[in-house]
Write an enzyme that holds these catalytic residues in place. Structure first.
Site, PDB file in Angstrom:
ATOM      1  N   GLY A  46       0.836  -1.197   0.000  1.00 22.59           N
ATOM      2  CA  GLY A  46       0.000   0.000   0.000  1.00 22.59           C
ATOM      3  C   GLY A  46       0.869   1.243   0.000  1.00 22.59           C
ATOM      4  N   GLN A  51       3.044  10.119   1.200  1.00 24.85           N
ATOM      5  CA  GLN A  51       4.351   9.451   1.306  1.00 24.85           C
ATOM      6  C   GLN A  51       5.266   9.805   0.133  1.00 24.85           C
ATOM      7  OE1 GLN A  51       2.331   5.421   2.100  1.00 24.85           O
ATOM      8  NE2 GLN A  51       4.287   5.219   3.145  1.00 24.85           N
ATOM      9  N   CYS A  94       5.677  -0.160   7.079  1.00 23.33           N
ATOM     10  CA  CYS A  94       5.320   1.001   6.263  1.00 23.33           C
ATOM     11  C   CYS A  94       6.530   1.392   5.439  1.00 23.33           C
ATOM     12  CB  CYS A  94       4.909   2.154   7.175  1.00 23.33           C
ATOM     13  SG  CYS A  94       4.439   3.648   6.294  1.00 23.33           S
ATOM     14  N   LEU A  95       6.308   1.733   4.174  1.00 31.12           N
ATOM     15  CA  LEU A  95       7.437   2.123   3.325  1.00 31.12           C
ATOM     16  C   LEU A  95       8.103   3.407   3.829  1.00 31.12           C
ATOM     17  CD1 LEU A  95       6.005   1.269  -0.215  1.00 31.12           C
ATOM     18  CD2 LEU A  95       7.646  -0.039   1.158  1.00 31.12           C
ATOM     19  N   HIS A 136      -4.756   1.531   7.275  1.00 31.90           N
ATOM     20  CA  HIS A 136      -3.397   2.071   7.449  1.00 31.90           C
ATOM     21  C   HIS A 136      -3.156   3.211   6.442  1.00 31.90           C
ATOM     22  CE1 HIS A 136       1.185   1.329   7.768  1.00 31.90           C
ATOM     23  NE2 HIS A 136       1.053   2.146   6.734  1.00 31.90           N
ATOM     24  N   GLU A 137      -3.563   2.979   5.177  1.00 35.65           N
ATOM     25  CA  GLU A 137      -3.316   4.001   4.143  1.00 35.65           C
ATOM     26  C   GLU A 137      -4.181   5.237   4.359  1.00 35.65           C
ATOM     27  OE1 GLU A 137      -0.704   3.577   2.557  1.00 35.65           O
ATOM     28  OE2 GLU A 137      -0.527   1.434   2.974  1.00 35.65           O
ATOM     29  N   HIS A 140      -2.699   7.613   6.741  1.00 32.76           N
ATOM     30  CA  HIS A 140      -1.670   8.501   6.185  1.00 32.76           C
ATOM     31  C   HIS A 140      -2.279   9.821   5.703  1.00 32.76           C
ATOM     32  CE1 HIS A 140       2.134   6.324   6.108  1.00 32.76           C
ATOM     33  NE2 HIS A 140       1.559   5.230   5.628  1.00 32.76           N
TER      34      HIS A 140
HETATM   35 NI    NI Z   1       2.367   3.310   5.560  1.00 25.83          NI
END
Ligand code: NI
Length: 176
Positions: A46, A51, A94-95, A136-137, A140
Site C-alpha cells: 500500500g 508518502q 510502512c514504506l 493504514h493508508e 496517512h
Molecule cells: Ni504506511
C-alpha cells in the site's frame, strides 16, 4: 510511469492532513499509476500520496499474495463508513518506516467509500489484510502513522532508530 521518492519518518510532511480531490483528472490518474509502480518496486502492499510528497487524498493498494496475479486498487477520497465490531492485530510495517514493524490493533473489517479512477463513487467491504491495509493508508491521509497506534515507548524507539539511519546515510532523505 515513474518511480517516485518515498519520504521516510520522522518528517513533518508525513504529519499533514491531505486535501480531498474535487475532480479525478488525468494528473490524478498518472499520480496513481506512478504510486503503484513505486509501491511494486519498493516493494509494498500500500502507498498513500503524502508518502510521495503529494498532500491529496489518494491511496493505492495491492494485497494479492506473492505469485498470484496483481490486484491493483486505486482509491480517491477513501473514507471508512463502517467498521466491524471485532478487532484484529497485525504486525504492520510502512514504506515510510523502513525495516520497522509493530503489532497494531484495528477493526477486523471496514466498509470503504471512495471514487474510482473514473471518478465514479464505489463502496467496498474489506476484511483481513485488505481491511488493515486500507485503514493504514487512510490514516496517512490524516497524518497518522502506524506507530501512532502503539505505546509511546515503542514509537520513540522506532523513530530514534530511523533518525539514526538517516544520520548515518542508511536512509535517503527526500528534499522538500
Ligand atoms: Ni504506511
Amino acid at each position: 510511469m515513474a518511480i517516485l521518492p518515498i519520504i521516510t519518518a520522522p518528517d513533518s510532511r508525513l504529519k499533514q492532513v491531505s486535501e480531498p480531490i474535487a475532480d479525478v483528472t488525468d494528473e490524478i490518474r498518472t499520480l496513481m499509476d506512478d504510486m503503484l509502480e513505486t509501491m511494486y518496486v519498493a516493494p509494498g502492499i500500500g502507498l498513500a500520496a503524502p508518502q510521495v510528497g503529494v498532500t491529496k487524498r489518494v491511496i493505492v493498494v495491492d494485497v494479492a499474495p506473492e505469485g498470484e496475479p496483481a490486484q491493483p486498487m486505486k482509491l480517491v477520497n477513501p473514507e471508512v463508513v463502517e467498521v466491524a465490531e471485532d478487532d484484529v492485530a497485525y504486525e504492520e510495517g510502512c514504506l515510510s518506516l523502513p525495516e520497522q514493524f509493530a503489532e497494531v490493533v484495528r477493526p477486523a473489517g471496514a466498509t470503504i467509500r471512495y471514487l474510482d479512477e473514473n471518478g465514479v463513487a464505489q463502496e467496498l467491504k474489506a476484511d483481513g489484510l485488505l481491511a488493515t491495509c486500507i485503514q493504514h493508508e487512510i490514516d496517512h491521509l490524516d497524518g497518522i502513522l502506524f506507530v501512532d497506534h502503539v505505546s509511546a515507548l515503542k514509537r520513540n524507539m522506532i523513530l530514534r532508530k530511523l533518525t539514526k539511519m538517516k544520520r548515518t546515510g542508511q536512509l535517503e532523505t527526500v528534499p522538500a
